[in-house]
Design a protein around this motif. Structure first.
Motif, PDB file in Angstrom:
ATOM      1  N   THR A 136      90.104   3.474 -23.209  1.00  0.00           N
ATOM      2  CA  THR A 136      89.494   2.695 -22.115  1.00  0.00           C
ATOM      3  C   THR A 136      90.521   1.902 -21.326  1.00  0.00           C
ATOM      4  OG1 THR A 136      88.886   0.623 -23.278  1.00  0.00           O
ATOM      5  CG2 THR A 136      87.363   2.476 -23.439  1.00  0.00           C
ATOM      6  N   ARG A 175      77.400  10.339 -25.102  1.00  0.00           N
ATOM      7  CA  ARG A 175      78.716   9.975 -24.565  1.00  0.00           C
ATOM      8  C   ARG A 175      79.473  11.244 -24.210  1.00  0.00           C
ATOM      9  NH1 ARG A 175      82.072   7.520 -22.311  1.00  0.00           N
ATOM     10  NH2 ARG A 175      84.127   6.948 -23.069  1.00  0.00           N
ATOM     11  N   TRP A 182      85.466  16.212 -26.792  1.00  0.00           N
ATOM     12  CA  TRP A 182      86.464  16.064 -27.855  1.00  0.00           C
ATOM     13  C   TRP A 182      85.928  16.538 -29.197  1.00  0.00           C
ATOM     14  CZ3 TRP A 182      87.200  10.342 -26.093  1.00  0.00           C
ATOM     15  CH2 TRP A 182      87.800  10.346 -24.830  1.00  0.00           C
ATOM     16  N   LYS A 208      93.226   7.440 -20.926  1.00  0.00           N
ATOM     17  CA  LYS A 208      92.340   6.452 -20.294  1.00  0.00           C
ATOM     18  C   LYS A 208      90.985   6.445 -20.978  1.00  0.00           C
ATOM     19  CE  LYS A 208      89.460   6.361 -16.211  1.00  0.00           C
ATOM     20  NZ  LYS A 208      89.230   6.931 -14.875  1.00  0.00           N
ATOM     21  N   ARG A 209      90.378   7.617 -21.132  1.00  0.00           N
ATOM     22  CA  ARG A 209      89.016   7.675 -21.629  1.00  0.00           C
ATOM     23  C   ARG A 209      88.929   7.344 -23.111  1.00  0.00           C
ATOM     24  NH1 ARG A 209      85.907  11.258 -18.265  1.00  0.00           N
ATOM     25  NH2 ARG A 209      86.844  11.193 -16.180  1.00  0.00           N
ATOM     26  N   TYR A 210      89.955   7.697 -23.854  1.00  0.00           N
ATOM     27  CA  TYR A 210      89.900   7.442 -25.290  1.00  0.00           C
ATOM     28  C   TYR A 210      90.133   5.978 -25.600  1.00  0.00           C
ATOM     29  CZ  TYR A 210      90.532   8.182 -30.301  1.00  0.00           C
ATOM     30  OH  TYR A 210      90.398   8.136 -31.665  1.00  0.00           O
ATOM     31  N   ASP A 236      82.432  12.211 -22.907  1.00  0.00           N
ATOM     32  CA  ASP A 236      83.793  12.538 -23.354  1.00  0.00           C
ATOM     33  C   ASP A 236      83.793  12.925 -24.836  1.00  0.00           C
ATOM     34  OD1 ASP A 236      85.093   9.904 -21.319  1.00  0.00           O
ATOM     35  OD2 ASP A 236      85.173  12.062 -20.943  1.00  0.00           O
TER      36      ASP A 236
END
Lengths: 91, 357, 1000
Positions: free
Chosen positions: C549, B122, B128, C545-547, B124
């Motif tokens: 969704t 994943r 992080w 957005k990505r965290y 992202d």
């Protein structure tokens, strides 16, 4: 999609053309130094901005020509036959 | 750590999340295998779930010549201690029922090379997880801080000008991918790199239909299904220099055409989103990780479109190189000088044309 | 009673045409003109789905493409399609649909357990868990469960049976959206004489006028629209595209449209594509794409019966549906008051209009009309929570200044948090946005000419302004294309409506802390999730957005994105303008994958190239392989033969008798002009100014970096006329290489080049009897003196169609006496037939690429792609003898780089297995097969075969320092096949090293 201004055929869709890379790179004489050939083959300015690049109208007149295109926006600024000065694109 | 935008906003946030070490040439094989081994432990090391999914990466072959090349690569992998397995067409048809394995397909499948430990991560989460761990170790991560100039004194790095001010430093590492040429130019260097746009896309999420990563060299295509259910796909570059992070319709058509040629049952699924990134394409398709010809300047770049899988090893090697002012054994071959020396590392054999790799 | 919630009058539906349909196994009826959603609502069905994560019961939120909840599986069998928006799917007779993401049923869904566990599964929970036990295997197990819970609908299990088409179009003005602004622009542009295209995603034009109460130029809004459409339809230079979505704006003002031709029918009619992808190049684009309404996040704002206010109005006005019997309207802007009035007009009780505003902002025309109609308005108030299980039953309203909540029973809540201009295509075209504090939304900030947003898409929701500006933009767009407008044409007129400013309201605090306030309905993202993300450091809108969704569902955040980023801004204490939006990407709404390849589907995904003799090969049992885009015969297996047996037989026959192989796919380039020899000298490693007329020569071309690029044979047909052959795979590249050099580097050379690959068919006739066969078919002397090795001659071939002009090249790939016969492609089959007939007495057999490969491996001829793999030099391949020292060529200079002349480079050798063992496929060469990994590799096999001539396996290989290893024994190993064999290294030629056979 890119509308490429072929100097002979006029503006055509990018799918009629093949890209040829940086047009500011010119091959030196065949017997020029290794360093000159190295720089020609490998080293690139890769500018973020106006880029003079080769395109050939492979599905049309099969001529190579230079397009000046901004690599940040894809805006086409002009095109010219090899060796000629760069005129402005039709707006 | 300086990031000109939001953390992970470059290619890290745009790639199709495939990880693998199925390379033919030794320097690549060893380097990416280190990366894969690091992926295997990364979630625990960062205490952040990067979701390394060892679902396999399957390279389809569509002709006897394809098969030779794939098996040669598979044999090299195995001799290098990397997992590889050849699958017959029938085995593939059984494993992936959606795939068109019929003999009269336009590019009939003759078999495939599988790397079982390859798969997806994943993307992202990686950014992080690493950021949080680095932050815990005391690294200052400064976002929205673009480097606008590199200051040298006596031929050595002295610091960087940024949009938030000057930062003095004797050691500067560049990990800027598609902007490598742009930033290296600030130190007076030109690189054998061209920046090109690569597009990728996802379908709407659906129930599981594909449990592995499938690639095809014949139709220039790769696909996997995310854990949310989206089909994640990509293919060739757009084939013109670009920093725009977006491309045009023809390549979308080609990629989807390839998808449906292989998976004809996907025709009524819908394309949900397309995007683009900036690929740092080198003149042999392999990265440049190491010292640059200015004292104190280092880079990891030239990833073409294979950089995401390299993340752990790339960081490891760059860190080693910076700390010791000398490359690690695993990035010793990836020098900038290799081009002048004639020591190209060209997996595809495609030559000094950045867009051909 | 059927259609219990259908209004007895009104709507733009055809009550004369009743359509039967099925949803979740239950049968219903609707009318032509309904969507699936409006028909369900007409039947009182509100529960249509379960949310992605929490499996909460969900109803129909909107009436358009922004719908996040009402996604259904449509149809069965090969045409089944997941994630179809019920709100846009037109109803047809016999439609079958089912809800998604629930088991066993919509009413009783086991997945609802997730809702009880929701405290454990907030946004991003999966990043913090599933890491134990710490092995990749365990993640695969968790992933298996997650993947089955995720996803929404199901893909078909049969190939898509429908066809799709592509169409190109050019126009002066493309108008995207046919609401009031778009129609006004189209009309004025068309009147000016411009070629106009208009597209709209709906089945009829009119946009926001459909089902609304409006007056334009003194007539009803729909009547006005109908009149404009009729005028446009009557003009030859105007194209109207219904059911057509503009999904992407690309470089050069190219707009992608997808036209849904048959999705409103049970199946596409015969000879009709299901959808058509339009690629429109427009001089100007008018973006009249309207605006999307957004919600307000209060507790349990996701209960079925909760709708966007504008959508509720659409269901009443356009579809004549009663979406409830007792409604509460919750709004921060004037527009929703029109909904309240429409609901009242349809006989629905409006229990309350709740508005956070007060005072002068409530003096607009619509709130005033509502007051006059006796509708109860609660100013300075907000809904703080909703109640219900499978349908909303009541809401609690509180005064914002403080005080106790009042409960209102209701079964419909119409919510409006404001309107977001649909700026997607403007942004895709690199247009900028700015946050307008007065409108509390993002509007286009200057248009990138030539795209002009207008109407609600530009923040002008007011009808009067949309018409006036639309009209002006149409004139300007026509002018850009050189059409001077008719200045006397007056813009359409609507009364200016007094409007009170909206008041930004993104969320309402919850009295019950555990209650969920939804921002993104599809992905179950709540206000608390946004706060959590900000707390954990995900402070950029892209991280949010990505965290969480948020906005990553099929609706791509049309209803949710702005609310989400506004809440983030509030959380961070930063202005909304600074937080900004995420990137807008194509497609604007999801597009079927099948639309993108169009006709390049199935076997047409790439063109297939056939030689002139293809049908003969098919008729004679050839088994084909792909060689690039070409189909070439691999071999011609006879009954009982495997393809490999056939290839061995064919190869043996060439050495013993004679064979013929179709080599038409080789690249052929004609070169003419004064300076051809000079060009050849510059591109090939060997010399060409010494080539006489009537002779040919093998040549090797290098890349600029000195690595071998291609090889072939070039013949001198006349003093200034040459024919070059290239490999099949590089034909296009070599021609491009020559053209580029001649046009851009060496314009002083007089050379004209043309591809003639397809113009000539070619066959190679090889074997000891080749001369006998050739003599029977050509009209020239082919004795060894008249046509020696490497000679070239023009002649004629005797065929059943008469004499055919031909070129004969005496050159050998197989190592036998051989000739290449080239004839014009349309005579290829005739030539082939003649050769086969002439060879009958000599035991001629056709041979394919496999036998050809066997023969050339025996002879040690390199192949581009195998030995010349893009990493090898001429010296590596033993071709140094060809290199002329008298002149440089492309690539020669960079050959002197140290690594390219190092002594331990991999060099071409021949390998023969010891003990007649089989050679493993694609083997690597090592010294010790049992060496632990990494086992140092000394090289690899590039080509191999079972040699019929030697009756043993042989291989060509690249081995480190190979030429110094002749006589050594190494190992060829294939771990993939678990095979290993000892091999003897020797020269890379196994047959006739001195070349007697081919010179004879």
């Amino acid at each position: 999609m890119l509308l490429i201004p072929c100097p002979w055929c006029g503006p055509r869709s990018q799918i009629e053309f093949t890209y040829g890379g940086d047009a500011t790179v010119r091959r030196p004489a065949l017997d020029a130094s290794e360093d000159e050939w190295f720089r020609c083959v490998y080293v690139r300015d890769n500018p973020m901005g106006p880029h003079d690049e080769w395109w050939t109208h492979s599905a049309g007149c099969r001529q190579w020509f230079v397009v000046r295109r901004d690599t940040r926006t894809h805006e086409i600024l002009g095109s010219t036959a090899p060796g000629a000065a760069m005129p402005q694109a039709d707006r | 750590m300086l990031e000109k935008g939001w953390l992970g906003g470059g290619n890290t946030g745009r790639n199709t999340t495939i990880v693998r070490s199925n390379y033919h040439l030794d320097p690549n094989a060893h380097f990416y295998e280190l990366s894969l081994k690091l992926w295997e432990r990364l979630s625990q090391e960062l205490n952040f779930n990067v979701m390394y999914s060892a679902r396999g990466v399957l390279n389809l072959v569509h002709s006897p010549a394809d098969m030779d090349a794939a098996m040669r690569r598979g044999n090299a992998m195995r001799l290098n201690g990397i997992d590889a397995k050849f699958m017959t067409r029938d085995e593939i048809a059984q494993w992936i029922p959606n795939l068109d394995c019929s003999a009269d397909a336009r590019f009939p499948i003759h078999g495939g090379l599988l790397q079982p430990r390859g798969g997806t991560v994943r993307h992202d989460a990686v950014a992080w997880g690493y950021a949080r761990a680095a932050d815990t170790l005391g690294v200052d991560i400064i976002q929205q801080c673009a480097v606008t100039g590199i200051r040298t004194e006596g031929g050595a790095i002295a610091g960087v000008e940024t949009t938030q001010g000057f930062i003095a430093t004797p050691k500067l590492g560049l990990a800027v991918a598609g902007h490598s040429g742009h930033v290296a130019a600030m130190a007076g260097l030109k690189l054998p790199i061209e920046s090109h746009v690569l597009q990728a896309m996802v379908s709407e999420p659906v129930k599981p239909v594909l449990d592995t990563v499938v690639t095809s060299g014949a139709v220039h295509f790769y696909i996997s299904q995310s854990d949310k259910g989206e089909l994640v796909m990509g293919g060739d570059l757009d084939f013109y220099n670009s920093y725009a992070q977006r491309g045009n319709l023809p390549i979308i058509e080609h990629v989807v055409a390839a998808c449906l040629a292989l998976f004809p049952t996907f025709g009524r699924l819908k394309l949900m989103r397309t995007w683009g990134g900036i690929m740092d394409m080198t003149m042999d398709g392999s990265p440049i990780i190491g010292k640059l010809p200015v004292k104190g300047l280092y880079m990891t770049g030239g990833w073409c479109y294979g950089g995401f899988k390299a993340t752990p090893a790339s960081g490891f090697c760059l860190a080693h190189t910076i700390a010791h002012d000398a490359p690690h054994a695993l990035n010793a071959a990836f020098t900038l000088e290799r081009f002048a020396e004639g020591r190209m590392i060209d997996e595809k054999g495609a030559g000094p044309y950045a867009w051909a790799h | 009673m059927t259609q219990a919630c259908r209004l007895s009058t009104g709507g733009i539906v055809d009550r004369a045409e009743t359509l039967a349909f099925e949803f979740d196994g239950a049968r219903y009826e609707g009318f032509a003109g309904d969507t699936l959603a409006s028909a369900l609502l007409a039947n009182g069905v509100h529960l249509v789905g379960r949310s992605f994560k929490y499996h909460r019961p969900r109803g129909i939120l909107s009436a358009g493409v922004d719908e996040p909840n009402a996604l259904v599986q449509l149809g069965r069998g090969a045409r089944t399609e997941p994630n179809v928006r019920a709100t846009t799917q037109e109803l047809y007779h016999g439609l079958v649909a089912s809800s998604q993401n629930r088991w066993p049923s919509l009413i009783f869904d086991v997945g609802a357990l997730n809702n009880f566990a929701s405290r454990l599964i907030p946004a991003g929970f999966y990043y913090k868990t599933f890491m134990w036990p710490p092995t990749p295997k365990w993640w695969l197990r968790y992933e298996h469960l997650i993947r089955h819970a995720a996803g929404m609908g199901r893909a078909a299990t049969h190939p898509d049976p429908d066809a799709y088409e592509h169409q190109y179009a050019h126009c002066d003005v493309l108008v995207i959206g046919a609401g009031p602004a778009g129609l006004a622009a189209a009309r004025s542009a068309a009147r000016a004489g411009a070629r106009v295209m208009v597209c709209d995603e709906n089945p009829m034009l009119g946009g926001s006028l459909l089902g609304a109460a409006a007056t334009i130029d003194g007539m009803d809004g729909v009547a006005w629209a109908t009149g404009v459409v009729a005028e446009l339809a009557s003009q030859a230079d105007v194209t109207l595209l219904l059911r057509t979505t503009a999904f992407g704006c690309y470089d050069g003002n190219l707009v992608g449209l997808v036209q849904r031709i048959a999705d409103h029918l049970p199946a596409a009619p015969e000879w009709t594509p299901r959808q058509r992808l339009w690629k429109v190049r427009a001089r100007s684009v008018v973006l009249a794409s309207g605006a999307h309404e957004r919600g307000i996040a209060y507790a349990n704002n996701d209960l079925p019966g909760t709708m966007l206010a504008g959508s509720a109005r659409t269901y009443v006005g356009r579809y004549a549906v009663r979406p409830g019997s007792r409604a509460v309207v919750f709004t921060n802007n004037d527009d929703a008051y029109a909904t309240a009035l429409a609901l009242q007009g349809a006989g629905i009780e409006v229990a309350a209009i709740v508005d956070p505003r007060s005072g002068a902002t409530l003096d607009g025309a619509l709130p005033s009309a509502a007051r006059e109609a006796g509708l109860p308005i609660f100013a300075k108030s907000a809904i703080v929570g909703a109640h219900g299980t499978l349908r909303v039953a009541a809401v609690d309203v509180v005064p914002l200044a403080g005080g106790s909540a009042a409960r209102f029973d209701c079964d419909l809540v119409a919510v409006s948090g404001g309107w977001n201009p649909a700026v997607h295509l403007h942004s895709q075209a690199r247009g900028k946005l700015r946050y307008d504090e007065t409108l509390a939304t993002f509007v286009p900030d200057g248009s990138p000419a030539p795209i002009a947003p207008v109407g609600a898409a530009n923040g002008d929701g007011d009808l009067a302004a949309a018409l006036t500006k639309g009209h002006a933009v149409g004139i300007a767009a026509a002018k850009r294309a050189g059409f001077a407008g008719n200045a006397s044409l007056r813009p359409p007129h609507a009364a200016v409506v007094r409007t009170g400013a909206p008041q930004a309201l993104w969320s309402v605090r919850a009295t019950d802390k555990t209650a969920k306030r939804f921002v993104d309905w599809q992905n179950d993202v709540t206000v608390d999730d946004i706060a959590l993300a900000a707390r954990e450091g995900y402070r950029s809108v892209e991280h949010l957005k990505r965290y969480t969704t948020l906005g990553m569902g099929t609706d791509q955040g049309k209803v949710s994105n702005i609310v989400g980023l506004a809440l983030l801004a509030k959380q961070l204490g930063r202005p909304i303008a600074e937080v900004g939006t995420t990137t807008f990407r194509p497609p604007y709404t999801p597009v079927a994958l099948g639309a993108f390849p169009g006709a390049h589907a199935g076997t047409h995904v790439e063109p297939t190239r056939y030689t002139a003799m293809h049908d003969w090969h098919v008729a004679h049992g050839a088994r084909f392989v792909n060689a690039g885009l070409w189909k070439r015969p691999h071999s011609y297996p006879r009954t009982g033969e495997t393809p490999d047996d056939a290839a061995a037989r064919e190869a043996r026959n060439v050495r013993a008798n004679v064979g013929v192989v179709d080599v038409s796919t080789l690249g052929k380039i004609e070169l003419q002009g004064r300076d051809v020899a000079e060009l050849l000298n510059r591109v090939y490693i060997n010399r060409w100014d010494t080539l006489a007329v009537g002779r040919c020569r093998y040549g090797v071309m290098l890349r600029d970096d000195g690595i071998v690029f291609d090889d072939g044979t070039t013949s001198r047909l006349a003093p200034s006329h040459y024919l070059m052959t290239t490999t099949t795979v590089n034909a296009v590249k070599v021609l491009q290489h020559l053209e580029m050099l001649l046009q851009t580097e060496w314009p002083e050379l007089e050379v004209f080049v043309t591809s003639v690959t397809e113009q000539w068919a070619a066959a190679a006739l090889s074997g000891p009897a080749a001369r006998h066969v050739l003599a029977k078919v050509v009209d020239i002397d082919v004795s060894n003196d008249a046509l020696p090795f490497l000679a070239v001659a023009a002649c004629r071939v005797r065929t059943a169609m008469g004499p055919v002009p031909a070129r004969v090249l005496r050159m050998s790939y197989s190592g036998e006496l051989a000739y290449e016969i080239h004839v014009p492609a349309e005579r290829g089959r005739a030539m082939w037939n003649a050769v086969i007939a002439a060879g009958a007495d000599f035991g001629i057999m056709p041979y394919g690429t496999e036998a050809m490969s066997t023969l050339r491996i025996e002879k040690g001829h390199i192949v581009v792609g195998a030995e010349a793999d893009g990493r090898t030099t001429a010296a590596d391949l033993g071709l140094s003898g060809l290199v002329s020292s008298a002149k440089p060529c492309i690539g020669s200079r960079l050959l002197s780089r140290p690594a390219l002349t190092a002594p331990d480079r991999w060099q071409l050798v021949g390998l023969v297995p010891r003990d007649n063992a089989p050679m493993p496929r694609a083997a690597k060469i090592v010294a010790d097969p049992d060496h632990a990994a990494p086992n140092p590799m000394l090289g690899h096999v590039t080509s191999w075969c079972r040699s019929p001539s030697l009756d043993s396996w042989i291989a060509l290989a690249l081995v480190a320092n190979g030429r110094a290893r002749h006589g050594q024994t190494l190992w060829a190993v294939s771990p993939l096949a678990d095979a290993r064999v000892r091999v003897q290294v020797g020269p890379p030629c196994f047959i006739d090293p001195t070349g007697e056979r081919l010179r004879g």
